[in-house]
Motif scaffolding. Sequence first.
Motif, PDB file in Angstrom:
ATOM      1  N   GLY A   1       1.015  -1.069   0.224  1.00 15.74           N
ATOM      2  CA  GLY A   1       0.023   0.485  -0.254  1.00 15.74           C
ATOM      3  C   GLY A   1       0.923   0.583  -0.044  1.00 15.74           C
ATOM      4  N   SER A   2       0.436   2.574  -0.791  1.00 17.52           N
ATOM      5  CA  SER A   2       1.085   3.606  -0.406  1.00 17.52           C
ATOM      6  C   SER A   2      -0.504   4.900  -0.400  1.00 17.52           C
ATOM      7  N   VAL A   3       0.311   5.767   0.744  1.00 15.70           N
ATOM      8  CA  VAL A   3      -0.512   7.667   0.420  1.00 15.70           C
ATOM      9  C   VAL A   3      -0.082   7.927   0.511  1.00 15.70           C
ATOM     10  N   GLN A   4      -0.441   8.987  -0.772  1.00 12.79           N
ATOM     11  CA  GLN A   4      -0.093   9.966  -1.305  1.00 12.79           C
ATOM     12  C   GLN A   4      -0.363  11.810  -0.218  1.00 12.79           C
ATOM     13  N   GLY A   5       0.622  11.796   0.197  1.00 10.41           N
ATOM     14  CA  GLY A   5      -0.073  13.421   1.192  1.00 10.41           C
ATOM     15  C   GLY A   5      -0.151  13.835   2.533  1.00 10.41           C
ATOM     16  N   LEU A   6       0.135  11.905   3.398  1.00 11.01           N
ATOM     17  CA  LEU A   6      -0.347  12.295   4.636  1.00 11.01           C
ATOM     18  C   LEU A   6       1.098  12.527   5.250  1.00 11.01           C
ATOM     19  N   HIS A   7       2.303  11.569   5.100  1.00 10.01           N
ATOM     20  CA  HIS A   7       2.909  11.661   5.737  1.00 10.01           C
ATOM     21  C   HIS A   7       4.119  10.827   4.611  1.00 10.01           C
ATOM     22  N   PRO A   8       5.203  11.036   5.009  1.00 16.18           N
ATOM     23  CA  PRO A   8       6.144  10.527   4.186  1.00 16.18           C
ATOM     24  C   PRO A   8       6.606   9.181   4.312  1.00 16.18           C
ATOM     25  N   LEU A   9       6.540   8.657   5.397  1.00 15.08           N
ATOM     26  CA  LEU A   9       6.353   7.145   5.446  1.00 15.08           C
ATOM     27  C   LEU A   9       5.336   6.572   4.619  1.00 15.08           C
ATOM     28  N   LEU A  10       4.708   7.044   4.553  1.00 13.72           N
ATOM     29  CA  LEU A  10       3.280   6.287   3.654  1.00 13.72           C
ATOM     30  C   LEU A  10       3.534   6.748   2.377  1.00 13.72           C
ATOM     31  N   VAL A  11       4.217   6.953   2.048  1.00 13.66           N
ATOM     32  CA  VAL A  11       4.388   7.734   0.584  1.00 13.66           C
ATOM     33  C   VAL A  11       5.282   5.662  -0.900  1.00 13.66           C
ATOM     34  N   GLN A  12       6.217   5.240   0.529  1.00 19.86           N
ATOM     35  CA  GLN A  12       6.236   4.414   0.588  1.00 19.86           C
ATOM     36  C   GLN A  12       5.560   2.786   0.481  1.00 19.86           C
ATOM     37  N   PRO A  13       5.489   1.633  -0.331  1.00 17.29           N
ATOM     38  CA  PRO A  13       5.479   0.684   0.261  1.00 17.29           C
ATOM     39  C   PRO A  13       5.138  -0.602   1.229  1.00 17.29           C
ATOM     40  N   PHE A  14       4.333  -0.083   1.386  1.00 14.19           N
ATOM     41  CA  PHE A  14       3.635  -0.732   2.787  1.00 14.19           C
ATOM     42  C   PHE A  14       3.294  -1.933   3.136  1.00 14.19           C
ATOM     43  N   ASP A  15       2.680  -3.202   4.201  1.00 12.83           N
ATOM     44  CA  ASP A  15       2.159  -3.519   4.631  1.00 12.83           C
ATOM     45  C   ASP A  15       1.113  -3.428   5.963  1.00 12.83           C
ATOM     46  N   ALA A  16       0.495  -3.859   6.089  1.00 16.17           N
ATOM     47  CA  ALA A  16      -0.445  -3.602   7.130  1.00 16.17           C
ATOM     48  C   ALA A  16      -1.551  -4.851   7.334  1.00 16.17           C
ATOM     49  N   ASP A  17      -1.525  -4.703   8.698  1.00 18.87           N
ATOM     50  CA  ASP A  17      -2.639  -6.202   9.169  1.00 18.87           C
ATOM     51  C   ASP A  17      -3.136  -4.985  10.805  1.00 18.87           C
ATOM     52  N   VAL A  18      -4.552  -4.758  10.286  1.00 16.14           N
ATOM     53  CA  VAL A  18      -5.135  -4.173  11.356  1.00 16.14           C
ATOM     54  C   VAL A  18      -6.605  -4.956  12.220  1.00 16.14           C
ATOM     55  N   ARG A  19      -6.297  -5.149  13.657  1.00 14.81           N
ATOM     56  CA  ARG A  19      -8.118  -6.431  13.591  1.00 14.81           C
ATOM     57  C   ARG A  19      -8.543  -5.622  15.304  1.00 14.81           C
ATOM     58  N   THR A  20      -9.647  -5.212  14.841  1.00 16.24           N
ATOM     59  CA  THR A  20     -10.680  -4.116  15.304  1.00 16.24           C
ATOM     60  C   THR A  20     -11.321  -4.863  15.991  1.00 16.24           C
ATOM     61  N   MET A  21     -12.482  -4.611  16.995  1.00 20.87           N
ATOM     62  CA  MET A  21     -13.511  -5.004  17.074  1.00 20.87           C
ATOM     63  C   MET A  21     -14.336  -3.623  17.687  1.00 20.87           C
ATOM     64  N   LEU A  22     -15.671  -3.845  16.468  1.00 17.58           N
ATOM     65  CA  LEU A  22     -16.282  -2.730  17.130  1.00 17.58           C
ATOM     66  C   LEU A  22     -18.135  -3.201  17.815  1.00 17.58           C
ATOM     67  N   SER A  23     -18.179  -2.314  18.890  1.00 17.39           N
ATOM     68  CA  SER A  23     -19.395  -2.352  19.672  1.00 17.39           C
ATOM     69  C   SER A  23     -19.950  -0.773  19.843  1.00 17.39           C
ATOM     70  N   GLY A  24     -21.254  -1.240  20.140  1.00 19.84           N
ATOM     71  CA  GLY A  24     -22.448   0.762  20.143  1.00 19.84           C
ATOM     72  C   GLY A  24     -23.070   0.276  19.568  1.00 19.84           C
ATOM     73  N   LEU A  25     -23.164  -0.684  18.644  1.00 14.93           N
ATOM     74  CA  LEU A  25     -24.985  -0.602  17.721  1.00 14.93           C
ATOM     75  C   LEU A  25     -25.910  -1.389  18.458  1.00 14.93           C
ATOM     76  N   LYS A  26     -27.057  -0.598  18.593  1.00 14.51           N
ATOM     77  CA  LYS A  26     -27.782  -1.043  18.789  1.00 14.51           C
ATOM     78  C   LYS A  26     -28.592  -2.468  19.129  1.00 14.51           C
ATOM     79  N   ASP A  27     -28.806  -2.778  17.608  1.00 11.09           N
ATOM     80  CA  ASP A  27     -29.495  -3.860  17.529  1.00 11.09           C
ATOM     81  C   ASP A  27     -29.378  -4.469  16.203  1.00 11.09           C
ATOM     82  N   PHE A  28     -29.103  -5.287  15.303  1.00 10.56           N
ATOM     83  CA  PHE A  28     -29.402  -5.593  14.335  1.00 10.56           C
ATOM     84  C   PHE A  28     -30.709  -6.827  14.186  1.00 10.56           C
ATOM     85  N   ARG A  29     -31.866  -6.782  14.898  1.00 10.54           N
ATOM     86  CA  ARG A  29     -32.388  -7.612  14.006  1.00 10.54           C
ATOM     87  C   ARG A  29     -33.805  -6.766  13.383  1.00 10.54           C
ATOM     88  N   GLN A  30     -34.000  -7.255  13.291  1.00 11.73           N
ATOM     89  CA  GLN A  30     -35.160  -6.571  12.020  1.00 11.73           C
ATOM     90  C   GLN A  30     -36.782  -6.041  12.440  1.00 11.73           C
TER      91      GLN A  30
END
Length: 206
Positions: free
Chosen positions: A149-178
């Motif tokens: 991956g690479s991203v322009q215009g944010l930080h010089p480190l992100l311009v060069q190709p990089f690999d990333a692995d991000v794991r998260t847990m999302l909570s706070g949603l109220k209800d998935f039932r129909q």
Amino acid sequence: MPNARVAGFPFRLEVRCDGASVTLLSQTAAQAATQAPITAQLGEIIVVAQVYDPKLLIAEFTAPATISDRGQQTSMIVNWSKAHSSVVGLPAVPQRASITFDDASVNRVDGPVQAPLAGAKHVELHGRLAEGSGLDRPVIETVLQIAGGSVQGLHPLLVQPFDADVRTMLSGLKDFRQSPGRSGFAKSRPPADMSRSCSPGLRRAI
């Protein structure tokens, strides 16, 4: 208007749609008054459901995708060589979903000029309901993997190709039932909190 074609019966159901578009609307009255809807238009979508496994839905997307504010000119163009997604658990609440892109690129558009914004050799995003999570208080586990991956215009480190692995847990949603008379995640509403994250990784690609 999108052009849809249906094929594959009786062993599977295949739907092809040219010129499909998705519009992202603001969720509150205050946001609707200040934020214009964002529209993404795709070249073609192919959605397939197998008769022997009807709870699995597979889709492929044909580049490019254009992104614009309603009534405005295209602001971004997204390209890729291959993209597909899968959802397991339909027609009830999905149990897990994933989407992958190969050779993805995002260009900012300013009139006739396109400027690179971001890109990656491979991107994967996976999400699933956490084990033991109830539909009244769902917790969603997500994994984002980026290779080259690479991203322009944010930080010089992100311009060069990089690999990333991000794991998260999302909570706070109220209800998935129909709710009766409503479809999809009818009772789900913001805000949602990124309450926990684990195993983040960012490394320079070789």
